[in-house]
Design a protein around this motif. Structure first.
Motif, PDB file in Angstrom:
ATOM      1  N   ALA A 257       0.829  -1.214   0.000  1.00 55.31           N
ATOM      2  CA  ALA A 257       0.000   0.000   0.000  1.00 55.31           C
ATOM      3  C   ALA A 257       0.858   1.256   0.000  1.00 55.31           C
ATOM      4  CB  ALA A 257      -0.933  -0.017   1.224  1.00 55.31           C
ATOM      5  N   GLU A 258       1.901   1.252   0.816  1.00 57.11           N
ATOM      6  CA  GLU A 258       2.800   2.402   0.855  1.00 57.11           C
ATOM      7  C   GLU A 258       3.502   2.593  -0.485  1.00 57.11           C
ATOM      8  OE1 GLU A 258       5.349   1.575   4.109  1.00 57.11           O
ATOM      9  OE2 GLU A 258       3.948   2.328   5.643  1.00 57.11           O
ATOM     10  N   GLU A 259       3.873   1.492  -1.136  1.00 55.58           N
ATOM     11  CA  GLU A 259       4.524   1.577  -2.448  1.00 55.58           C
ATOM     12  C   GLU A 259       3.567   2.161  -3.482  1.00 55.58           C
ATOM     13  OE1 GLU A 259       7.317   1.076  -5.605  1.00 55.58           O
ATOM     14  OE2 GLU A 259       7.441   1.359  -3.439  1.00 55.58           O
ATOM     15  N   GLN A 260       2.336   1.710  -3.444  1.00 55.82           N
ATOM     16  CA  GLN A 260       1.342   2.240  -4.384  1.00 55.82           C
ATOM     17  C   GLN A 260       1.120   3.741  -4.162  1.00 55.82           C
ATOM     18  OE1 GLN A 260      -2.017  -0.310  -3.616  1.00 55.82           O
ATOM     19  NE2 GLN A 260      -1.308  -1.914  -5.042  1.00 55.82           N
ATOM     20  N   ALA A 261       1.051   4.143  -2.891  1.00 52.11           N
ATOM     21  CA  ALA A 261       0.888   5.570  -2.577  1.00 52.11           C
ATOM     22  C   ALA A 261       2.101   6.371  -3.036  1.00 52.11           C
ATOM     23  CB  ALA A 261       0.669   5.749  -1.077  1.00 52.11           C
ATOM     24  N   ALA A 262       3.294   5.783  -2.838  1.00 51.68           N
ATOM     25  CA  ALA A 262       4.522   6.463  -3.260  1.00 51.68           C
ATOM     26  C   ALA A 262       4.566   6.609  -4.770  1.00 51.68           C
ATOM     27  CB  ALA A 262       5.740   5.699  -2.749  1.00 51.68           C
ATOM     28  N   VAL A 263       4.119   5.541  -5.479  1.00 50.83           N
ATOM     29  CA  VAL A 263       4.084   5.600  -6.949  1.00 50.83           C
ATOM     30  C   VAL A 263       3.110   6.686  -7.409  1.00 50.83           C
ATOM     31  CG1 VAL A 263       3.399   4.351  -9.031  1.00 50.83           C
ATOM     32  CG2 VAL A 263       4.794   3.223  -7.308  1.00 50.83           C
ATOM     33  N   ALA A 264       1.925   6.749  -6.779  1.00 51.25           N
ATOM     34  CA  ALA A 264       0.928   7.765  -7.147  1.00 51.25           C
ATOM     35  C   ALA A 264       1.471   9.173  -6.895  1.00 51.25           C
ATOM     36  CB  ALA A 264      -0.359   7.541  -6.360  1.00 51.25           C
ATOM     37  N   SER A 265       2.108   9.367  -5.743  1.00 54.08           N
ATOM     38  CA  SER A 265       2.676  10.679  -5.419  1.00 54.08           C
ATOM     39  C   SER A 265       3.796  11.041  -6.394  1.00 54.08           C
ATOM     40  CB  SER A 265       3.216  10.674  -3.987  1.00 54.08           C
ATOM     41  OG  SER A 265       3.851  11.894  -3.677  1.00 54.08           O
ATOM     42  N   TYR A 266       4.613  10.067  -6.698  1.00 54.64           N
ATOM     43  CA  TYR A 266       5.719  10.293  -7.646  1.00 54.64           C
ATOM     44  C   TYR A 266       5.178  10.667  -9.023  1.00 54.64           C
ATOM     45  CZ  TYR A 266       9.369   8.982 -10.990  1.00 54.64           C
ATOM     46  OH  TYR A 266      10.260   8.966 -12.034  1.00 54.64           O
ATOM     47  N   THR A 267       4.175   9.922  -9.473  1.00 55.01           N
ATOM     48  CA  THR A 267       3.587  10.200 -10.784  1.00 55.01           C
ATOM     49  C   THR A 267       2.987  11.593 -10.819  1.00 55.01           C
ATOM     50  OG1 THR A 267       3.095   7.839 -11.068  1.00 55.01           O
ATOM     51  CG2 THR A 267       1.917   9.393 -12.488  1.00 55.01           C
ATOM     52  N   HIS A 268       2.268  11.969  -9.767  1.00 53.81           N
ATOM     53  CA  HIS A 268       1.646  13.294  -9.692  1.00 53.81           C
ATOM     54  C   HIS A 268       2.704  14.394  -9.679  1.00 53.81           C
ATOM     55  CE1 HIS A 268      -0.359  16.747  -7.736  1.00 53.81           C
ATOM     56  NE2 HIS A 268      -1.413  16.334  -8.436  1.00 53.81           N
ATOM     57  N   THR A 269       3.739  14.196  -8.872  1.00 57.46           N
ATOM     58  CA  THR A 269       4.803  15.207  -8.774  1.00 57.46           C
ATOM     59  C   THR A 269       5.537  15.358 -10.099  1.00 57.46           C
ATOM     60  OG1 THR A 269       5.104  14.699  -6.427  1.00 57.46           O
ATOM     61  CG2 THR A 269       6.887  15.887  -7.531  1.00 57.46           C
ATOM     62  N   MET A 270       5.828  14.230 -10.755  1.00 60.67           N
ATOM     63  CA  MET A 270       6.518  14.285 -12.038  1.00 60.67           C
ATOM     64  C   MET A 270       5.659  14.979 -13.096  1.00 60.67           C
ATOM     65  SD  MET A 270       9.570  13.007 -11.725  1.00 60.67           S
ATOM     66  CE  MET A 270      10.179  12.329 -13.267  1.00 60.67           C
ATOM     67  N   ALA A 271       4.346  14.735 -13.035  1.00 60.52           N
ATOM     68  CA  ALA A 271       3.433  15.401 -13.975  1.00 60.52           C
ATOM     69  C   ALA A 271       3.421  16.905 -13.728  1.00 60.52           C
ATOM     70  CB  ALA A 271       2.028  14.823 -13.840  1.00 60.52           C
ATOM     71  N   ASP A 272       3.405  17.300 -12.447  1.00 62.69           N
ATOM     72  CA  ASP A 272       3.437  18.731 -12.108  1.00 62.69           C
ATOM     73  C   ASP A 272       4.728  19.372 -12.603  1.00 62.69           C
ATOM     74  OD1 ASP A 272       0.982  18.570 -10.949  1.00 62.69           O
ATOM     75  OD2 ASP A 272       1.731  18.466  -8.887  1.00 62.69           O
ATOM     76  N   LEU A 273       5.842  18.691 -12.405  1.00 58.88           N
ATOM     77  CA  LEU A 273       7.128  19.224 -12.863  1.00 58.88           C
ATOM     78  C   LEU A 273       7.157  19.338 -14.382  1.00 58.88           C
ATOM     79  CD1 LEU A 273       9.590  17.300 -10.506  1.00 58.88           C
ATOM     80  CD2 LEU A 273       9.022  19.730 -10.426  1.00 58.88           C
ATOM     81  N   ALA A 274       6.626  18.314 -15.062  1.00 58.47           N
ATOM     82  CA  ALA A 274       6.589  18.351 -16.531  1.00 58.47           C
ATOM     83  C   ALA A 274       5.717  19.503 -17.019  1.00 58.47           C
ATOM     84  CB  ALA A 274       6.069  17.021 -17.071  1.00 58.47           C
ATOM     85  N   SER A 275       4.576  19.723 -16.342  1.00 58.59           N
ATOM     86  CA  SER A 275       3.699  20.844 -16.713  1.00 58.59           C
ATOM     87  C   SER A 275       4.395  22.176 -16.490  1.00 58.59           C
ATOM     88  CB  SER A 275       2.403  20.786 -15.902  1.00 58.59           C
ATOM     89  OG  SER A 275       1.685  19.605 -16.186  1.00 58.59           O
TER      90      SER A 275
END
Length: 366
Positions: A257-275
């Motif tokens: 569960a923690e890994e899934q949350a970390a992946v979601a947070s990472y994906t969101h942060t990377m998307a924000d940085l890309a934007s």
């Protein structure tokens, strides 16, 4: 204009001479230092000496011609004066307007240059911000990769531990059932154990057998009831193994569960940085477009300044060229007009005298 037919009495030699004298005096009184008038006065006097009234015909024609020339000269001077005034005024206005236009364009060029300097710095700053964002993406990826690798290793370790605990549980439970005379449970797994697994099972089984076959210690003096020896201890171990496995499985579930949350947070942060990077690149494109537009305007205004400067130089040269003549006309025009009017007045008087239209007291009796 024609010769005035005089009475027989006025045609006498005495009257002719007097008329010539009076006309010459009228011409000499003009005092404009005109060589033409001086010459005309001499002609009048010579005509008077002929004692013939017909001698005035040529002089009257000369006077009429001089009057016409003087009037034409007056019109020419007036036209030159007005032309000079208009040309000077128009050229001066044009020179002022050109100078103002040149000053405005130069000021605008400096403003555009300053604006471009600021915009170019903005581009550099934005590029630095993009570099920082890209570095953040790189660091986040490295951290995520390390965390994911750690997660996989930990998960594998937990799964291996859970499997070993389950295997130990199964071996001990089988031994316990054998010692208690219970039938072995039917296994659903048809896959034969591996060599390593077989050795591990033997080790676990050997340890469990020794534990179960040990003689029970004597019961305590205060102990009441039957004493089951190692059988009770075996049951406690099985319970501990079961609890341990459940704890390990809970840890695995939590880690997933923690890994899934970390992946979601990472994906969101990377998307924000890309934007953010995309937006800043768009800002750079817009800013560079503005810089290019400013450079084009600077070039156009420089061309305009060059053309206006050439026109201004031509206008200033024209003013310089016409200044002597226009100054002469401006200064001399009143004097020339006054002298010309005197000459016209004298010529008209002389003409009238020679034509007999004017009869001063000196001509009475002619």
């Amino acid at each position: 204009r024609g010769f005035v037919q005089l009475s027989p009495r006025s045609q006498s030699s005495r009257c002719v001479k007097k008329r010539a004298q009076l006309a010459a005096v009228a011409l000499e009184k003009i005092q404009t230092r005109s060589f033409a008038l001086t010459a005309l006065a001499s002609m009048v006097q010579r005509a008077g000496t002929s004692m013939r009234n017909e001698a005035f015909a040529n002089i009257l024609a000369q006077i009429e011609k001089m009057v016409t020339n003087l009037r034409a000269e007056q019109d020419s001077d007036l036209q030159k004066k007005e032309d000079c005034e208009a040309q000077r005024s128009n050229s001066t206005i044009q020179a002022k307007e050109l100078s103002q236009t040149i000053d405005n364009n130069e000021a605008r060029i400096e403003e555009l240059k300053s604006d471009n300097t600021r915009l170019q710095q903005e581009v550099l700053d934005t590029q630095e911000e993009i570099s920082q964002l890209q570095e953040q993406k790189k660091e986040l990826k490295n951290e995520r990769d390390a965390e994911h690798a750690e997660f996989l290793t930990s998960k594998l370790d937990d799964e291996t531990a859970a499997s070993l605990v389950q295997q130990a549980y199964d071996v001990l439970n089988a031994r316990r059932r054998a010692l208690n005379g219970e039938s072995a449970p039917v296994t659903t797994s048809g896959a034969p154990p591996s060599a390593a697994q077989g050795r591990l099972n033997l080790e676990i089984a050997g340890g469990a057998t020794k534990l179960l076959q040990q003689a029970p210690p004597p019961p305590p003096a205060t102990f009441s009831g039957s004493y089951k020896g190692s059988r009770g201890e075996t049951g406690g171990i099985l319970t501990l193994l079961q609890t341990l496995k459940e704890d390990i499985e809970k840890d695995i579930t939590k880690a997933v569960a923690e890994e899934q949350a970390a992946v979601a947070s990472y994906t969101h942060t990377m998307a924000d940085l890309a934007s953010a990077i995309t937006a800043k690149n768009a800002m750079i494109t817009t800013t560079e477009g503005t810089i290019a537009d400013n450079e084009e305007e600077i070039s156009n205004r420089k061309t305009t300044i060059s053309n206006d400067d050439s026109t201004l130089q031509g206008t200033m040269n024209l003013l310089k060229q016409i200044t002597p003549g226009c100054d002469f006309i401006a200064v001399q025009y009143p004097t020339r007009t006054e002298n010309r009017n005197k000459e016209l007045d004298g010529l008209k008087k002389a003409k009238a005298i020679l034509q007999g239209a004017t009869m001063p007291s000196l001509l009475q009796g002619c």
